[in-house]
Design a protein around this motif. Structure first.
Motif, PDB file in Angstrom:
ATOM      1  N   VAL A  96      11.869  -6.318   2.335  1.00  0.00           N
ATOM      2  CA  VAL A  96      11.290  -5.257   1.515  1.00  0.00           C
ATOM      3  C   VAL A  96      12.323  -4.132   1.438  1.00  0.00           C
ATOM      4  CG1 VAL A  96       9.407  -3.616   1.261  1.00  0.00           C
ATOM      5  CG2 VAL A  96       8.968  -5.869   2.269  1.00  0.00           C
ATOM      6  N   VAL A  97      12.771  -3.820   0.232  1.00  0.00           N
ATOM      7  CA  VAL A  97      13.799  -2.802   0.034  1.00  0.00           C
ATOM      8  C   VAL A  97      13.117  -1.520  -0.430  1.00  0.00           C
ATOM      9  CG1 VAL A  97      15.908  -2.179  -1.171  1.00  0.00           C
ATOM     10  CG2 VAL A  97      15.481  -4.570  -0.552  1.00  0.00           C
ATOM     11  N   LEU A  98      13.343  -0.435   0.360  1.00  0.00           N
ATOM     12  CA  LEU A  98      12.769   0.870   0.031  1.00  0.00           C
ATOM     13  C   LEU A  98      13.874   1.799  -0.447  1.00  0.00           C
ATOM     14  CD1 LEU A  98      10.494   1.263   3.190  1.00  0.00           C
ATOM     15  CD2 LEU A  98       9.880   0.252   0.981  1.00  0.00           C
ATOM     16  N   ASP A  99      13.479   2.991  -0.896  1.00  0.00           N
ATOM     17  CA  ASP A  99      14.491   3.976  -1.238  1.00  0.00           C
ATOM     18  C   ASP A  99      15.189   4.441   0.036  1.00  0.00           C
ATOM     19  OD1 ASP A  99      12.527   5.458  -0.049  1.00  0.00           O
ATOM     20  OD2 ASP A  99      12.061   6.689  -1.801  1.00  0.00           O
ATOM     21  N   GLY A 138       0.780  -1.232   0.000  1.00  0.00           N
ATOM     22  CA  GLY A 138       0.000   0.000   0.000  1.00  0.00           C
ATOM     23  C   GLY A 138       0.810   1.280   0.000  1.00  0.00           C
ATOM     24  N   PRO A 139       0.887   1.973   1.149  1.00  0.00           N
ATOM     25  CA  PRO A 139       1.569   3.274   1.210  1.00  0.00           C
ATOM     26  C   PRO A 139       3.053   3.202   0.880  1.00  0.00           C
ATOM     27  CG  PRO A 139       0.175   2.925   3.139  1.00  0.00           C
ATOM     28  CD  PRO A 139       0.238   1.626   2.425  1.00  0.00           C
ATOM     29  N   PHE A 140       3.658   2.024   0.989  1.00  0.00           N
ATOM     30  CA  PHE A 140       5.089   1.898   0.711  1.00  0.00           C
ATOM     31  C   PHE A 140       5.401   1.733  -0.772  1.00  0.00           C
ATOM     32  CE2 PHE A 140       6.039  -0.030   5.170  1.00  0.00           C
ATOM     33  CZ  PHE A 140       5.896   1.243   5.724  1.00  0.00           C
ATOM     34  N   LEU A 141       4.390   1.488  -1.586  1.00  0.00           N
ATOM     35  CA  LEU A 141       4.642   1.184  -2.991  1.00  0.00           C
ATOM     36  C   LEU A 141       5.418   2.282  -3.726  1.00  0.00           C
ATOM     37  CD1 LEU A 141       1.341  -0.579  -4.147  1.00  0.00           C
ATOM     38  CD2 LEU A 141       3.583  -1.594  -3.763  1.00  0.00           C
ATOM     39  N   PRO A 142       5.105   3.571  -3.513  1.00  0.00           N
ATOM     40  CA  PRO A 142       5.888   4.598  -4.213  1.00  0.00           C
ATOM     41  C   PRO A 142       7.375   4.570  -3.847  1.00  0.00           C
ATOM     42  CG  PRO A 142       3.835   5.524  -3.392  1.00  0.00           C
ATOM     43  CD  PRO A 142       3.968   4.175  -2.779  1.00  0.00           C
ATOM     44  N   ARG A 143       7.689   4.058  -2.664  1.00  0.00           N
ATOM     45  CA  ARG A 143       9.082   4.025  -2.216  1.00  0.00           C
ATOM     46  C   ARG A 143       9.742   2.658  -2.435  1.00  0.00           C
ATOM     47  NH1 ARG A 143      10.044   5.476   3.670  1.00  0.00           N
ATOM     48  NH2 ARG A 143      12.145   5.312   2.810  1.00  0.00           N
ATOM     49  N   MET A 144       8.950   1.666  -2.791  1.00  0.00           N
ATOM     50  CA  MET A 144       9.481   0.302  -2.864  1.00  0.00           C
ATOM     51  C   MET A 144      10.351   0.106  -4.098  1.00  0.00           C
ATOM     52  SD  MET A 144       7.456  -3.351  -2.930  1.00  0.00           S
ATOM     53  CE  MET A 144       6.742  -3.066  -1.322  1.00  0.00           C
ATOM     54  N   ARG A 145      11.533  -0.427  -3.879  1.00  0.00           N
ATOM     55  CA  ARG A 145      12.441  -0.765  -4.971  1.00  0.00           C
ATOM     56  C   ARG A 145      12.328  -2.237  -5.356  1.00  0.00           C
ATOM     57  NH1 ARG A 145      18.253   1.389  -3.301  1.00  0.00           N
ATOM     58  NH2 ARG A 145      18.694   0.521  -5.371  1.00  0.00           N
ATOM     59  N   GLY A 146      11.869  -3.065  -4.415  1.00  0.00           N
ATOM     60  CA  GLY A 146      11.698  -4.481  -4.741  1.00  0.00           C
ATOM     61  C   GLY A 146      11.718  -5.346  -3.494  1.00  0.00           C
ATOM     62  N   LEU A 147      11.616  -6.653  -3.729  1.00  0.00           N
ATOM     63  CA  LEU A 147      11.685  -7.653  -2.668  1.00  0.00           C
ATOM     64  C   LEU A 147      12.891  -8.544  -2.916  1.00  0.00           C
ATOM     65  CD1 LEU A 147       7.950  -8.848  -2.396  1.00  0.00           C
ATOM     66  CD2 LEU A 147       9.097  -7.086  -1.047  1.00  0.00           C
ATOM     67  N   VAL A 148      13.589  -8.880  -1.842  1.00  0.00           N
ATOM     68  CA  VAL A 148      14.765  -9.740  -1.954  1.00  0.00           C
ATOM     69  C   VAL A 148      14.509 -11.005  -1.135  1.00  0.00           C
ATOM     70  CG1 VAL A 148      17.240  -9.978  -1.560  1.00  0.00           C
ATOM     71  CG2 VAL A 148      16.294  -7.771  -2.284  1.00  0.00           C
ATOM     72  N   ARG A 149      14.661 -12.155  -1.783  1.00  0.00           N
ATOM     73  CA  ARG A 149      14.478 -13.438  -1.110  1.00  0.00           C
ATOM     74  C   ARG A 149      15.735 -13.772  -0.335  1.00  0.00           C
ATOM     75  NH1 ARG A 149      10.127 -16.259   0.609  1.00  0.00           N
ATOM     76  NH2 ARG A 149      10.404 -18.515   0.438  1.00  0.00           N
ATOM     77  N   GLN A 155      16.613   1.878   2.897  1.00  0.00           N
ATOM     78  CA  GLN A 155      15.909   1.308   4.043  1.00  0.00           C
ATOM     79  C   GLN A 155      15.396  -0.090   3.694  1.00  0.00           C
ATOM     80  OE1 GLN A 155      12.962   4.334   4.976  1.00  0.00           O
ATOM     81  NE2 GLN A 155      14.191   5.021   6.709  1.00  0.00           N
ATOM     82  N   ARG A 156      15.345  -0.948   4.717  1.00  0.00           N
ATOM     83  CA  ARG A 156      14.964  -2.341   4.495  1.00  0.00           C
ATOM     84  C   ARG A 156      14.060  -2.816   5.623  1.00  0.00           C
ATOM     85  NH1 ARG A 156      18.170  -6.944   1.693  1.00  0.00           N
ATOM     86  NH2 ARG A 156      19.086  -5.140   0.653  1.00  0.00           N
ATOM     87  N   ILE A 157      12.995  -3.513   5.262  1.00  0.00           N
ATOM     88  CA  ILE A 157      12.105  -4.135   6.237  1.00  0.00           C
ATOM     89  C   ILE A 157      12.317  -5.638   6.139  1.00  0.00           C
ATOM     90  CG2 ILE A 157       9.731  -4.447   7.005  1.00  0.00           C
ATOM     91  CD1 ILE A 157       9.042  -1.841   5.582  1.00  0.00           C
ATOM     92  N   MET A 158      12.827  -6.233   7.208  1.00  0.00           N
ATOM     93  CA  MET A 158      13.166  -7.653   7.218  1.00  0.00           C
ATOM     94  C   MET A 158      11.975  -8.433   7.761  1.00  0.00           C
ATOM     95  SD  MET A 158      16.974  -6.916   8.765  1.00  0.00           S
ATOM     96  CE  MET A 158      17.619  -8.581   8.597  1.00  0.00           C
ATOM     97  N   LEU A 159      11.239  -9.069   6.847  1.00  0.00           N
ATOM     98  CA  LEU A 159      10.013  -9.764   7.217  1.00  0.00           C
ATOM     99  C   LEU A 159      10.299 -11.163   7.744  1.00  0.00           C
ATOM    100  CD1 LEU A 159       7.791  -8.767   4.159  1.00  0.00           C
ATOM    101  CD2 LEU A 159       7.819  -7.732   6.434  1.00  0.00           C
ATOM    102  N   PRO A 160       9.411 -11.699   8.585  1.00  0.00           N
ATOM    103  CA  PRO A 160       9.586 -13.056   9.090  1.00  0.00           C
ATOM    104  C   PRO A 160       9.219 -14.089   8.030  1.00  0.00           C
ATOM    105  CG  PRO A 160       7.543 -12.153   9.914  1.00  0.00           C
ATOM    106  CD  PRO A 160       8.224 -11.046   9.164  1.00  0.00           C
ATOM    107  N   ALA A 161       9.613 -15.338   8.246  1.00  0.00           N
ATOM    108  CA  ALA A 161       9.281 -16.413   7.316  1.00  0.00           C
ATOM    109  C   ALA A 161       7.812 -16.806   7.424  1.00  0.00           C
ATOM    110  CB  ALA A 161      10.179 -17.620   7.571  1.00  0.00           C
TER     111      ALA A 161
END
Length: 295
Positions: free
Chosen positions: A223-226, A204-215, A229-235
Motif C-alpha cells: 500500500v503506497v501512501l503519500d 478506510g482512514p488511509f484512503l485520503p492518503r493512498m496513492r495506490g497498490l503495487v503488486r 510511505q509504504r505498508i508491505m502487506l503479507p501474501a
C-alpha cells in the motif's frame, strides 16, 4: 326336361390358379406391400425426375425459378431490417458497435447471421453481456450490458481501466482522466483485482492518503501512501494485517512519524523502517555517533 349332365356347361373350379395363389401369398408379405405401395411410386417419380433434370437447360430454369421464389419471399417488407438499435451502453460504444457490424441496410433478416453479430459485439472489451434479437418494425435490437471500470491498472507506461473481475474495459491516455478510480500497478495486478478491491475497501482512514497498490512478485501487495510511505502487506490475509496497522495508527499515530515503511510480511515480527533523519536522531539519542556516510 333334359336329364342332368346332358349338354350342360362344365362347372368352374373355385380354387385359384397357381399364379393367383402365388400372388396372394406374396401380397400377404408386409415387405412386399410396402415396396409396392411406397417403393414403386418413389422409383417412378425419381426416374421421371431424373429424365427431366438430365437436360441442363431444364435444370437451370428450375434453379432460377426456385431462387426467384425464395428471394421474393425473403425480401418481403415484413422481413426487411432497416435499423440497428443498440441500447444499454454509452453512445460512443454504440457507434463503435454499429461501425464494426457494418450492415448494409435495408437488409433481409434471412441474410443476417445472428450468431456472428452476437460474437462481434461480445468481442468488445467494454461489453459484459449482449442480447441480439429481431424486433417488429424492421429493427435489429442489440441489448448491451456494459462493463463498469472500478480501478486503473498501470503496467509500465500503459494505463488500462479494469472492472471488478479484472477484465479490461478500455485504455486510458492520462491518469488524470479518471482520477476518481483507485490505482493498482505491477505485473499480475489485473488478475488480483478482486483482492485489491477488498484491501481498498478496508483501507478506510488511509484512503485520503493512498496513492495506490503495487503488486509485488505476483503474490502480495504494497500500500503506497503519500510522503513516500509504504505498508508491505503479507501474501496471506492482507486485509486483516491492514486492519491491525490501521488500529495501531489510530491508537499511536504511527504513520504521522518519520517512517518510510511498515513491513508486515512476517506478521509475527512486524518491522518499521525509519527515514534517514529519524534513524540518525534515534542513534544519537542512544549515544551512538554515526557519520552521514554510514546513514
Amino acid at each position: 326336361m333334359q336329364p342332368v349332365g346332358v349338354n350342360a356347361a362344365p362347372r368352374r373350379d373355385p380354387a385359384p390358379t397357381r399364379w393367383q395363389y402365388r400372388m396372394q401369398r406374396l401380397w400377404l408379405t408386409p415387405l412386399f406391400r410396402v415396396a409396392f405401395r411406397v417403393g414403386l411410386p418413389a422409383f417412378l417419380i425419381t426416374f421421371a425426375a431424373g429424365i427431366y433434370l438430365s437436360d441442363a437447360d431444364r435444370r437451370e430454369a428450375m434453379t432460377s425459378t426456385v431462387t426467384s421464389v425464395r428471394d421474393s419471399f425473403q425480401k418481403r417488407p415484413e422481413f426487411m431490417v432497416s435499423l440497428v438499435a443498440v441500447e444499454g451502453c454509452a453512445p460512443e460504444l454504440a457507434d463503435a458497435i454499429r461501425a464494426r457490424l457494418d450492415l448494409k441496410l435495408p437488409l433481409s433478416s434471412f441474410d443476417i447471421d445472428m450468431q456472428a453479430v452476437h460474437d462481434k459485439v461480445a468481442d468488445f472489451d467494454a461489453v459484459a453481456e449482449v442480447d441480439v434479437r429481431l424486433a417488429s418494425g424492421g429493427i435489429l435490437h442489440i441489448g448491451v450490458t456494459e462493463r463498469v471500470p472500478v480501478v486503473v491498472w498501470r503496467l509500465g507506461d500503459t494505463l488500462t481501466m479494469l472492472d471488478a473481475t479484472g477484465h479490461r474495459v478500455a485504455g486510458l491516455a492520462e491518469r488524470g482522466d479518471r482520477g476518481d478510480l483507485p490505482l493498482i500497478a505491477g505485473e499480475g495486478a489485473d488478475e488480483a483485482t478482486p483482492e485489491a478491491l477488498e484491501i481498498i475497501a478496508a483501507a478506510g482512514p488511509f484512503l485520503p492518503r493512498m496513492r495506490g497498490l503495487v503488486r509485488q512478485s505476483d503474490r502480495r501487495w504494497d500500500v503506497v501512501l503519500d510522503r513516500n510511505q509504504r505498508i508491505m502487506l503479507p501474501a496471506v490475509e492482507p486485509v486483516k494485517a491492514l486492519e491491525r496497522i490501521i488500529a495501531l495508527d489510530q491508537a499511536e499515530d504511527l504513520l504521522a512519524r518519520d517512517i518510510l515503511a511498515v513491513d508486515l510480511r512476517n506478521q509475527q515480527r512486524p518491522v518499521l523502517r525509519l527515514t534517514p533523519y529519524a534513524l540518525k536522531e534515534m542513534r544519537r539519542a542512544q549515544g551512538i555517533d554515526v557519520s552521514e556516510e554510514e546513514l
